[in-house]
Design a protein around this motif. Structure first.
Motif, PDB file in Angstrom:
ATOM      1  N   GLU A 206      31.823  41.168  46.011  1.00 18.70           N
ATOM      2  CA  GLU A 206      32.034  42.103  44.904  1.00 18.70           C
ATOM      3  C   GLU A 206      32.753  43.361  45.401  1.00 18.70           C
ATOM      4  OE1 GLU A 206      28.488  42.265  42.189  1.00 18.70           O
ATOM      5  OE2 GLU A 206      28.692  44.402  42.680  1.00 18.70           O
ATOM      6  N   GLY A 207      33.781  43.750  44.680  1.00 19.31           N
ATOM      7  CA  GLY A 207      34.502  44.985  45.032  1.00 19.31           C
ATOM      8  C   GLY A 207      35.642  44.781  46.002  1.00 19.31           C
ATOM      9  N   ALA A 208      35.870  43.527  46.423  1.00 23.81           N
ATOM     10  CA  ALA A 208      36.958  43.263  47.372  1.00 23.81           C
ATOM     11  C   ALA A 208      38.283  43.079  46.638  1.00 23.81           C
ATOM     12  CB  ALA A 208      36.637  42.015  48.192  1.00 23.81           C
ATOM     13  N   ASP A 209      39.376  43.367  47.334  1.00 21.07           N
ATOM     14  CA  ASP A 209      40.714  43.035  46.848  1.00 21.07           C
ATOM     15  C   ASP A 209      41.184  41.790  47.568  1.00 21.07           C
ATOM     16  OD1 ASP A 209      41.086  45.252  45.119  1.00 21.07           O
ATOM     17  OD2 ASP A 209      41.370  46.526  46.889  1.00 21.07           O
ATOM     18  N   LEU A 210      41.936  40.959  46.860  1.00 25.06           N
ATOM     19  CA  LEU A 210      42.401  39.709  47.486  1.00 25.06           C
ATOM     20  C   LEU A 210      43.598  39.959  48.402  1.00 25.06           C
ATOM     21  CD1 LEU A 210      42.139  37.244  44.468  1.00 25.06           C
ATOM     22  CD2 LEU A 210      40.371  38.004  46.097  1.00 25.06           C
TER      23      LEU A 210
ATOM     24  N   SER B  45      48.672  28.174  51.546  1.00 26.81           N
ATOM     25  CA  SER B  45      47.743  27.226  50.935  1.00 26.81           C
ATOM     26  C   SER B  45      46.906  27.860  49.818  1.00 26.81           C
ATOM     27  CB  SER B  45      46.839  26.607  52.009  1.00 26.81           C
ATOM     28  OG  SER B  45      46.243  27.611  52.799  1.00 26.81           O
ATOM     29  N   ALA B  46      47.354  29.023  49.331  1.00 30.35           N
ATOM     30  CA  ALA B  46      46.822  29.658  48.118  1.00 30.35           C
ATOM     31  C   ALA B  46      45.457  30.325  48.260  1.00 30.35           C
ATOM     32  CB  ALA B  46      46.813  28.692  46.930  1.00 30.35           C
ATOM     33  N   ALA B  47      44.449  29.631  48.851  1.00 33.31           N
ATOM     34  CA  ALA B  47      43.112  30.223  48.942  1.00 33.31           C
ATOM     35  C   ALA B  47      43.224  31.566  49.673  1.00 33.31           C
ATOM     36  CB  ALA B  47      42.176  29.277  49.681  1.00 33.31           C
ATOM     37  N   PRO B  48      42.836  32.657  49.000  1.00 35.78           N
ATOM     38  CA  PRO B  48      43.139  33.984  49.539  1.00 35.78           C
ATOM     39  C   PRO B  48      42.147  34.482  50.586  1.00 35.78           C
ATOM     40  CG  PRO B  48      42.011  34.205  47.448  1.00 35.78           C
ATOM     41  CD  PRO B  48      42.192  32.729  47.679  1.00 35.78           C
ATOM     42  N   GLY B  49      42.594  35.454  51.373  1.00 36.06           N
ATOM     43  CA  GLY B  49      41.688  36.301  52.139  1.00 36.06           C
ATOM     44  C   GLY B  49      41.282  37.464  51.267  1.00 36.06           C
ATOM     45  N   PHE B  50      40.588  38.423  51.819  1.00 32.96           N
ATOM     46  CA  PHE B  50      40.214  39.591  51.016  1.00 32.96           C
ATOM     47  C   PHE B  50      40.014  40.818  51.889  1.00 32.96           C
ATOM     48  CE2 PHE B  50      36.293  37.212  51.934  1.00 32.96           C
ATOM     49  CZ  PHE B  50      35.453  38.195  52.442  1.00 32.96           C
ATOM     50  N   GLN B  51      40.120  41.978  51.217  1.00 31.66           N
ATOM     51  CA  GLN B  51      39.855  43.254  51.861  1.00 31.66           C
ATOM     52  C   GLN B  51      38.674  43.892  51.173  1.00 31.66           C
ATOM     53  OE1 GLN B  51      42.861  46.251  51.197  1.00 31.66           O
ATOM     54  NE2 GLN B  51      41.641  47.866  52.164  1.00 31.66           N
ATOM     55  N   ILE B  52      37.697  44.307  51.933  1.00 34.18           N
ATOM     56  CA  ILE B  52      36.596  45.091  51.368  1.00 34.18           C
ATOM     57  C   ILE B  52      36.411  46.300  52.275  1.00 34.18           C
ATOM     58  CG2 ILE B  52      34.879  43.564  52.461  1.00 34.18           C
ATOM     59  CD1 ILE B  52      32.992  44.344  50.064  1.00 34.18           C
ATOM     60  N   GLY B  53      36.458  47.484  51.682  1.00 36.87           N
ATOM     61  CA  GLY B  53      36.444  48.705  52.484  1.00 36.87           C
ATOM     62  C   GLY B  53      37.589  48.658  53.478  1.00 36.87           C
TER      63      GLY B  53
END
Lengths: 247, 247
Positions: free
Chosen positions: B128-132, B138-146
Motif C-alpha cells: 500500500e502506498g507504493a508507486d510502480l 515482461s510487464a510485471a512491475p517493480g515498485f517504489q515505497i518511500g
C-alpha cells in the motif's frame, strides 16, 4: 559438537572499487560455492568501502551473529589497505608487524629479489592474538582472529587462503541440491510447486526463471541435508509435472 | 537541494541462490556502475536469503541510513518469492493485488496468450502506498515505497526497472575517475602513493594489483567530484612516477 549442528557464515567484501563498479566482485560466488560444498551455510554478505568505521561496524555485527565471518580485500601494502587496522579496532587489540608474518614473507621475497621495504612490511601488520593464514601465491599472509578470517581481495590469492583456512573450520551437514528444468514459464508451475513445498516443508524449494532463444526456462531447485528425503521430493515433483504434462 | 549534496545508496540482493553459490550475482556490479555514472554514491551492499525477518531487518537498517535502497530478487510468481510481503512488513503496510499492476500486466499477457492465473497475480501484489516501476520486458512491475526501489532479480529485467526508476532519482555531483597503470608491484609505489595521497587528501586514491604473463601490474585509481583537482592530482602523480623511473 554434534554432527547435525548447522554452521553459519557471513562474507564481508571490503573495497571502494566494488562499490564504484570499477571492479566486479568474483569472490562472493567462489566463497559461497566452497562453503556450501563443505557444509557451512552462508547466510549473509555485506560489501563496504575502505572506511574504518564501516568495516568495524560490519565485522562486529556479523561476528556476533554467525559461526564464521570471511572478509576479502584491503590487506595490501598501500595506504588504502586498512582492513588489518580496522579488524584490530573491531576486536580492541593492537596491530603491529608480526615476526611470524615476516618469517613467511622474507625468504619468498629474497628468492624473488624483492626488497622487504617498510611499505611491504605493512602486509605483516597483524592484530594481536591472531593466527596467520598461509598464502601460497605471494607469501603475505591473511589471518584469523576469533571467528573472523581475513583474506586478500585478489581472487587467486583469496582462494589460496580460503583453502588454507578450511582445515580449521568446523563443518555441518552438507546441503544437497537437485534441480528439474522445465521449459515453461514460472507462472505455469507456481501452484503445483507451492503445493509440493507444502508436502515437503523440510526441503527448501526455489524457482529460477530465464528466457532464451524464444523459450521459457524454469529451473526448480530442491535442497536438503537429508539425501533420502531430497530424492523423495524430487521424484514426487517429477511425477506430478509428468502427470500434468508440464515436464 | 543544492548541487553539491552527496546522494547515497545501498543495494540489497535477496535470494537463497546467491548465498548457496548456485547463481553468481551480476546485479551488484551493474547497479554500482549505473549509480556511479549518474552521481549517486553506493555505500553498502547486502545479500540475504529468502527469509522474511532477514529481509525486513536489512531493509529497515539500510533505508534509515542511505538516501536510496535498491533491492533485487524475490518478486516472481512462486512461493519462494517473498520480497513484496517482506517490504510491506518492513513499512508496516498491507500488501494486496494492485489494480494498476494488473492493468500493466493484462494486455501484455493477453497479447502473448498467457493466462493471468492466481499464481501470476502474485506478481501484482504491491505494498500500500507504493508507486510502480515499469518492466518493459515482461510487464510485471517493480515498485517504489518511500526511498526503497524493489526490482526483479533476472538481470535484464532488473536493468529495465533501474532505467525506469532513474528519472525519479535525485543525483549529486558525479564522481570522476582516472587511472595510471604501472608495471610494478604495489610495494614499489606504496610510499610514493601514500605521500601523494597526503598532498591531495580530497582526492580518493586506491591501488589495485594483478599479476599476469609473468608481470606485475598495478592500477592507481584517483577519484574526485572536482575534475580540475583530479587532473592536478593525476598529472602530479604521473610526474613523480616518471621522476623516479617507476612509470
Amino acid at each position: 559438537m554434534s554432527h547435525g549442528d548447522i554452521i553459519t557464515a557471513a562474507v564481508l567484501v571490503i573495497g571502494d572499487e566494488i562499490l564504484s563498479g570499477r571492479t566486479h566482485d568474483r569472490n562472493i560466488g567462489a566463497i559461497a560455492e566452497h562453503l556450501t560444498a563443505i557444509g557451512i551455510a552462508l547466510r549473509e554478505v555485506r560489501v563496504v568501502g575502505d572506511v574504518r568505521d564501516d568495516i568495524v561496524a560490519a565485522v562486529n555485527a556479523l561476528r556476533a551473529r554467525y559461526t564464521y565471518v570471511f572478509t576479502t580485500g584491503g590487506i595490501g601494502p598501500t595506504h588504502d589497505d586498512i582492513t588489518a587496522d580496522s579488524i584490530g579496532a573491531a576486536f580492541g587489540v593492537a596491530v603491529d608487524i608480526d615476526p611470524r608474518a615476516v618469517a613467511l614473507m622474507a625468504p619468498v621475497y629474497a628468492a624473488r629479489g624483492i626488497e622487504l621495504t617498510p611499505a611491504r612490511l605493512r602486509m605483516a601488520r597483524i592484530p594481536e592474538g591472531a593466527d596467520l593464514i598461509a598464502n601460497s601465491l605471494s607469501a603475505a599472509p591473511g589471518f584469523q582472529i576469533g571467528n573472523v578470517f581475513v583474506m586478500a581481495g585478489v581472487p587467486d590469492i583469496m582462494k589460496s587462503m580460503l583453502s588454507a583456512a578450511t582445515q580449521r573450520l568446523r563443518t555441518g551437514p552438507k546441503m544437497n541440491a537437485v534441480s528439474i528444468v522445465v521449459h515453461r514459464a514460472e507462472g505455469d508451475i507456481a501452484d503445483l510447486f507451492a503445493a509440493h513445498q507444502a508436502v515437503f516443508p523440510d526441503v527448501a524449494m526455489g524457482s529460477y526463471p530465464s528466457f532464451a532463444d524464444g523459450r521459457y526456462r524454469t529451473e526448480l531447485v530442491l535442497r536438503s541435508v537429508d539425501a533420502k528425503r531430497l530424492e523423495e521430493a524430487r521424484a514426487g515433483l517429477a511425477r506430478t509435472l509428468a502427470e500434468r504434462e508440464l515436464n
